[in-house]
Scaffold this motif. Structure first.
Motif, short mmCIF file in Angstrom:
data_model
loop_
_atom_site.label_atom_id
_atom_site.label_comp_id
_atom_site.label_asym_id
_atom_site.label_seq_id
_atom_site.Cartn_x
_atom_site.Cartn_y
_atom_site.Cartn_z
N PHE A 43 -7.15 -2.12 -11.07
CA PHE A 43 -6.73 -2.34 -9.68
C PHE A 43 -5.68 -3.45 -9.64
N GLY A 44 -5.95 -4.54 -10.34
CA GLY A 44 -4.99 -5.65 -10.39
C GLY A 44 -3.66 -5.25 -10.99
N LEU A 55 5.64 6.56 -9.86
CA LEU A 55 5.34 7.23 -11.13
C LEU A 55 4.54 6.31 -12.05
N LEU A 56 4.87 5.04 -12.05
CA LEU A 56 4.11 4.08 -12.85
C LEU A 56 2.69 3.96 -12.32
N ALA A 57 2.54 3.87 -11.01
CA ALA A 57 1.21 3.76 -10.41
C ALA A 57 0.36 4.99 -10.75
N MET A 58 0.97 6.17 -10.67
CA MET A 58 0.22 7.40 -10.98
C MET A 58 -0.10 7.47 -12.47
N ALA A 71 -11.20 5.04 -10.24
CA ALA A 71 -10.30 4.32 -9.33
C ALA A 71 -10.90 4.40 -7.93
N GLY A 72 -10.97 3.27 -7.26
CA GLY A 72 -11.51 3.23 -5.90
C GLY A 72 -10.40 3.32 -4.87
N THR A 73 -10.82 3.26 -3.63
CA THR A 73 -9.88 3.34 -2.51
C THR A 73 -8.81 2.25 -2.62
N SER A 74 -9.20 1.03 -2.98
CA SER A 74 -8.23 -0.07 -3.07
C SER A 74 -7.16 0.21 -4.12
N ALA A 78 -3.17 0.69 -3.41
CA ALA A 78 -2.10 -0.03 -4.11
C ALA A 78 -1.05 0.95 -4.62
N ALA A 79 -1.50 2.08 -5.15
CA ALA A 79 -0.55 3.10 -5.62
C ALA A 79 0.24 3.67 -4.45
#
Length: 133
Positions: A43-44, A55-58, A71-74, A78-79
């Motif tokens: 998450f961080g 694309l990096l987040a995914m 992976a949670g909602t938070s 963030a993505a």
């Protein structure tokens, strides 16, 4: 290095001033130092790497899945924020659908990021439809 020290680095100014490449390197170096990766850490990392683009987040979400980390909602928010920053409404909608497929609850921030990613590309009808579903 322990997870608390890494977490402190991620919650500092790493989201500002384009420090996300260093955060990614820190994540990669953790394997060499036998630091256990967990969902909170990712998450961080996703949050710190928002300016790296959707694309990096995914890719990071996919990496979490490969490690059997949830992976949670938070983390999804963030993505989705990275999509908002780049006006990538297709990726934002994909993230929202993936959340719902995984039975995660989308919240106000989720919809805010998705709708704002549509705003600058004039996807108003799609954004309104999303809000009324």
């Amino acid at each position: 290095a322990d997870i608390a020290a890494v977490d402190a680095c991620l919650t500092s100014d790493s989201r500002k001033a384009g420090h996300w490449p260093y955060v990614l390197q820190l994540l990669r170096d953790m394997s060499d130092h036998h630091v256990q990766k967990d969902s909170r850490l990712y998450f961080g990392v996703v949050r710190a790497c928002c300016s790296g683009g959707p694309l990096l987040a995914m890719r990071l979400l996919h990496e979490m899945s490969d490690l059997s980390l949830e992976a949670g909602t938070s983390t999804y928010n963030a993505a989705a924020y990275s999509c908002r920053n780049s006006s990538d409404w297709q990726s934002a909608l994909w993230l929202l659908q993936d959340m719902l497929d995984r039975r995660l609850s989308a919240n106000m921030w989720t919809y805010d990021h998705v709708v704002c990613s549509m705003r600058s590309t004039f996807q108003w009808l799609d954004a309104l439809q999303l809000l009324f579903e």
